[in-house]
Design a protein around this motif. Structure first.
Motif, PDB file in Angstrom:
ATOM      1  N   VAL A  89      42.090  35.665 -10.151  1.00  0.00           N
ATOM      2  CA  VAL A  89      42.268  34.708 -10.936  1.00  0.00           C
ATOM      3  C   VAL A  89      41.089  34.087 -11.794  1.00  0.00           C
ATOM      4  O   VAL A  89      39.851  34.469 -11.274  1.00  0.00           O
ATOM      5  CB  VAL A  89      43.148  33.539 -10.738  1.00  0.00           C
ATOM      6  N   ILE A  90      40.884  33.556 -12.557  1.00  0.00           N
ATOM      7  CA  ILE A  90      39.529  32.922 -13.317  1.00  0.00           C
ATOM      8  C   ILE A  90      39.329  31.688 -12.251  1.00  0.00           C
ATOM      9  O   ILE A  90      39.914  30.631 -12.642  1.00  0.00           O
ATOM     10  CB  ILE A  90      39.780  32.624 -14.743  1.00  0.00           C
ATOM     11  N   THR A  91      38.638  31.852 -11.291  1.00  0.00           N
ATOM     12  CA  THR A  91      38.355  30.845 -10.392  1.00  0.00           C
ATOM     13  C   THR A  91      37.789  29.720 -10.719  1.00  0.00           C
ATOM     14  O   THR A  91      38.207  28.428 -10.047  1.00  0.00           O
ATOM     15  CB  THR A  91      37.613  31.351  -8.940  1.00  0.00           C
ATOM     16  N   LYS A  92      37.060  29.418 -11.663  1.00  0.00           N
ATOM     17  CA  LYS A  92      36.469  28.270 -12.113  1.00  0.00           C
ATOM     18  C   LYS A  92      37.452  27.307 -13.112  1.00  0.00           C
ATOM     19  O   LYS A  92      36.823  26.249 -13.254  1.00  0.00           O
ATOM     20  CB  LYS A  92      35.235  28.498 -12.825  1.00  0.00           C
ATOM     21  N   LEU A  93      38.254  28.144 -13.499  1.00  0.00           N
ATOM     22  CA  LEU A  93      39.325  27.230 -14.289  1.00  0.00           C
ATOM     23  C   LEU A  93      40.395  26.600 -13.517  1.00  0.00           C
ATOM     24  O   LEU A  93      40.693  27.163 -12.387  1.00  0.00           O
ATOM     25  CB  LEU A  93      40.095  28.148 -15.287  1.00  0.00           C
ATOM     26  N   GLU A  97      44.757  25.690 -16.536  1.00  0.00           N
ATOM     27  CA  GLU A  97      43.984  26.291 -17.569  1.00  0.00           C
ATOM     28  C   GLU A  97      44.154  27.823 -17.569  1.00  0.00           C
ATOM     29  O   GLU A  97      44.334  28.435 -18.418  1.00  0.00           O
ATOM     30  CB  GLU A  97      42.328  26.147 -17.506  1.00  0.00           C
ATOM     31  N   HIS A 100      47.293  28.287 -19.347  1.00  0.00           N
ATOM     32  CA  HIS A 100      47.038  28.186 -20.945  1.00  0.00           C
ATOM     33  C   HIS A 100      46.420  29.517 -21.401  1.00  0.00           C
ATOM     34  O   HIS A 100      46.844  29.736 -22.526  1.00  0.00           O
ATOM     35  CB  HIS A 100      46.279  26.877 -21.262  1.00  0.00           C
ATOM     36  N   ARG A 123      56.555  25.768  -6.663  1.00  0.00           N
ATOM     37  CA  ARG A 123      55.696  24.949  -5.697  1.00  0.00           C
ATOM     38  C   ARG A 123      54.326  25.114  -6.343  1.00  0.00           C
ATOM     39  O   ARG A 123      53.414  24.316  -6.240  1.00  0.00           O
ATOM     40  CB  ARG A 123      55.711  25.647  -4.476  1.00  0.00           C
ATOM     41  N   LYS A 126      52.323  21.536  -8.016  1.00  0.00           N
ATOM     42  CA  LYS A 126      51.362  20.343  -7.386  1.00  0.00           C
ATOM     43  C   LYS A 126      49.898  21.123  -7.300  1.00  0.00           C
ATOM     44  O   LYS A 126      49.070  20.485  -6.877  1.00  0.00           O
ATOM     45  CB  LYS A 126      51.803  20.202  -6.048  1.00  0.00           C
ATOM     46  N   PHE A 127      49.753  22.125  -7.723  1.00  0.00           N
ATOM     47  CA  PHE A 127      48.438  22.802  -7.668  1.00  0.00           C
ATOM     48  C   PHE A 127      48.010  22.843  -9.002  1.00  0.00           C
ATOM     49  O   PHE A 127      46.856  23.485  -9.322  1.00  0.00           O
ATOM     50  CB  PHE A 127      48.527  24.188  -6.997  1.00  0.00           C
ATOM     51  N   ILE A 130      44.262  21.728  -9.832  1.00  0.00           N
ATOM     52  CA  ILE A 130      43.111  22.520  -8.862  1.00  0.00           C
ATOM     53  C   ILE A 130      42.385  23.484  -9.487  1.00  0.00           C
ATOM     54  O   ILE A 130      43.117  24.346 -10.264  1.00  0.00           O
ATOM     55  CB  ILE A 130      43.454  22.524  -7.504  1.00  0.00           C
ATOM     56  N   GLY A 134      40.694  28.208  -5.273  1.00  0.00           N
ATOM     57  CA  GLY A 134      41.201  27.288  -4.213  1.00  0.00           C
ATOM     58  C   GLY A 134      42.748  27.752  -3.622  1.00  0.00           C
ATOM     59  O   GLY A 134      43.058  27.438  -2.557  1.00  0.00           O
ATOM     60  N   SER A 136      45.665  30.347  -2.221  1.00  0.00           N
ATOM     61  CA  SER A 136      45.641  31.535  -1.215  1.00  0.00           C
ATOM     62  C   SER A 136      46.014  32.697  -2.182  1.00  0.00           C
ATOM     63  O   SER A 136      46.391  32.815  -3.491  1.00  0.00           O
ATOM     64  CB  SER A 136      46.707  31.093  -0.269  1.00  0.00           C
ATOM     65  N   GLN A 139      49.653  32.520  -3.382  1.00  0.00           N
ATOM     66  CA  GLN A 139      49.654  31.595  -4.898  1.00  0.00           C
ATOM     67  C   GLN A 139      49.301  32.449  -5.855  1.00  0.00           C
ATOM     68  O   GLN A 139      49.548  32.306  -6.973  1.00  0.00           O
ATOM     69  CB  GLN A 139      49.068  30.386  -4.161  1.00  0.00           C
TER      70      GLN A 139
END
Lengths: 231, 323
Positions: A89-93, A97, A100, A123, A126-127, A130, A134, A136, A139
């Motif tokens: 995934v794009i880890t810094k977003l 985002e 989006h 689920r 709730k993330f 973040i 972060g 797993s 996810q």
């Protein structure tokens, strides 16, 4: 057929990775590509999605249109999405985002996109705020599958969705995939034969760059006759 | 609650920025404050390319120089109206970006850095030698700008006001860009541009647009330099000065627009005052750069984070969800 691949050859330099492969996926069908590591499964997915060049005589028709060697963004916009094997995934977003990001090119409202993914995988809600780095592996995989569904694609290519995931999460991925079955066509690379037998409408078994066997009805697929020999 | 505080912070940020720069005048001088502001605009533009999109260019002086010389040539040969000269500078930078961008943005990593440096060298040569008949070569040109009503940009206080308004405009533009959907795509390019393609984005077009915006905003800063200094010389396009804005971006923190303001101010202060204390001040400058690259990659904001409240552990907050 929604996706029709014929005479697909792929070369890495002088080495031929895929030899005259033929694959078809019907509307609403869930097809699987199975085979050992290095058999050429991912190469086929990459050639279909425009990431790797297909040989000159290769024919890749999606929804009646020739997409062989088109640019990846054109192929994505035509309704064919690719979910990579590496679960990046794009880890810094943030997770929101990341969702989006998939909504804008298809003119889907970002809120509707978030709602759609929360509907598929509640689920995730709730993330949302973040950083996606972060999350797993499980996810991330569900986020990527959900994200690929934004804009109502006609076909999803999913590369090894359960690779490296714990048993409990594989079950969650299975639930999501079975929930989607029939709504969207899928071509999935998978080595987990249990998952393949439970979900497949059609199976292609690969060995050394060639399609060795095609099981084209649900009964054959479920029995998955002799599939073990290809793994 | 957090979002409400954040909204208040955003409402207050413009007045805080104005106040901070006004406070520099009694502490330093009006000219020094103006120089810090203009350099910060340049740093903001570079941060978009390097900090947000992850493309390290070793030739950003080319676009600053394009703005300086665009404004100067307009002043000397067309009109001395300062607004027209600023517009001419921005247009020069944007056109140059459009001309070079299709070549440069195809490259990445070291190739991108070096191609930009090569174009900067060509630009420097053209200003100093190739077009010396127009630009004044090594001697440069003196400039005098016409007043516009009560505004006379030959006076330092008026230049300060102009620079501050321009900084606020550039800051607002950068914030809108980086917080918009476009900003999300830019950050995606930094991390993984291939994924952007597969999500249906025209990544090449996006990179080209960022390059042109960077060029235009750098040129905007350049045009303001021409007005502030009242002369131009090839030092405004010199490849030897490329490290300045890279330093400011690293110190202020890559991908942080507030960091551009901070880094810009720190660089101007170091380069102006440190030579009075240490003869070989560049050594100190180099050491800071090394520390920024190896230990403090997030610049001063990253150092401040070390001493601030610890961030909540994401995995702890995610406990109970999927592994």
């Amino acid at each position: 057929m929604l996706l029709e691949v014929e005479h697909l050859d792929v070369f890495y330099g002088k080495a031929q990775a895929v030899h005259s492969a033929a694959i078809g996926v019907k509307p609403g069908e869930m097809a699987f590509l199975v085979g050992r590591n290095g058999a050429g499964k991912t190469t086929i997915m990459r050639a279909i999605s425009g990431f790797t060049r297909a040989g000159a005589d290769s024919r890749i028709h999606f929804n009646g249109v020739d997409i062989a060697n088109h640019r990846p963004e054109e192929i994505a916009r035509s309704g064919l999405r690719y979910v990579f094997q590496d679960k990046r995934v794009i880890t810094k977003l943030t997770v929101r985002e990341n969702i989006h990001l998939a909504a804008y090119p298809f003119h889907v409202s970002p809120k509707a996109a978030v709602a759609k993914i929360c509907d598929i995988y509640p689920r995730i809600e709730k993330f949302l705020n973040i950083k996606a780095g972060g999350l797993s592996g499980g996810q991330r995989q569900l986020l990527l599958i959900g994200r690929a569904l934004i804009g109502n694609p006609k076909l999803l290519l999913i590369d090894e969705p359960t690779e490296g995931l714990a048993a409990g999460i594989i079950e969650d991925v299975f639930k999501v995939l079975s929930q989607l079955k029939g709504d969207v066509s899928m071509l999935i690379v998978e080595q987990n034969l249990d998952l393949v037998r439970r979900l497949a409408d059609r199976i292609y078994a690969m060995k050394e760059g060639r399609i060795m066997m095609e099981l084209d009805n649900s009964a054959d697929s479920r029995s998955g006759s002799n599939l073990e020999q290809f793994l | 609650m957090g979002a409400a505080v954040c909204n208040w912070c955003k409402r207050l940020e413009m007045p805080i920025i104005v106040f901070a720069y006004l406070a520099l005048i009694p502490l330093l001088s009006v000219n020094m404050a103006s120089e810090i502001i203009i350099f910060s605009i340049y740093a903001l533009s570079y941060n978009l390319l390097y900090g947000f999109m992850g493309r390290l260019s070793v030739g950003p002086m080319l676009f600053l120089g394009a703005g300086v010389y665009g404004a100067a040539m307009c002043c000397v040969y067309l009109t001395a109206n300062p607004i027209a000269c600023i517009a001419a500078g921005i247009v020069c930078g944007a056109l140059l970006g459009m001309l070079l961008g299709p070549v440069t943005v195809r490259a990445a990593g070291a190739a991108f850095a070096l191609v930009n440096m090569a174009f900067n060298q060509v630009g420097f040569f053209m200003i100093q030698t190739g077009l010396a008949g127009w630009t004044g070569g090594s001697d440069g040109k003196s400039l005098y700008f016409d007043p516009i009503g009560p505004l006379d940009f030959n006076k330092p206080n008026h230049v300060f006001g102009l620079a501050l308004v321009c900084l606020l405009a550039a800051f607002f533009l950068m914030r809108r860009l980086t917080e918009s959907p476009f900003g999300i795509i830019i950050k995606t390019i930094k991390e993984n541009e291939r994924r952007g393609n597969f999500l249906g984005y025209n990544i090449y077009g996006t990179k080209l647009l960022v390059y042109v915006i960077t060029a235009a905003v750098s040129a905007f800063a350049g045009a303001l330099y021409a007005i502030m200094f009242g002369y131009v010389t090839p030092s405004f396009i010199s490849p030897a000065r490329n490290i300045e804005v890279i330093f400011a971006t690293l110190i202020g923190g890559r991908g942080n627009i507030y960091g551009s303001l901070l880094g810009g101010a720190i660089f101007i202060l170091i380069s102006s005052y440190l030579p009075n204390i240490i003869q070989r001040w560049e050594l100190f400058f180099g050491l800071i750069l090394l520390a920024s690259v190896f230990w403090f990659s997030k610049g001063i904001p990253g150092i401040m984070d070390l001493f601030g409240p610890k961030k909540q552990d994401v995995n702890a907050s995610a406990k109970g969800g999927l592994r």
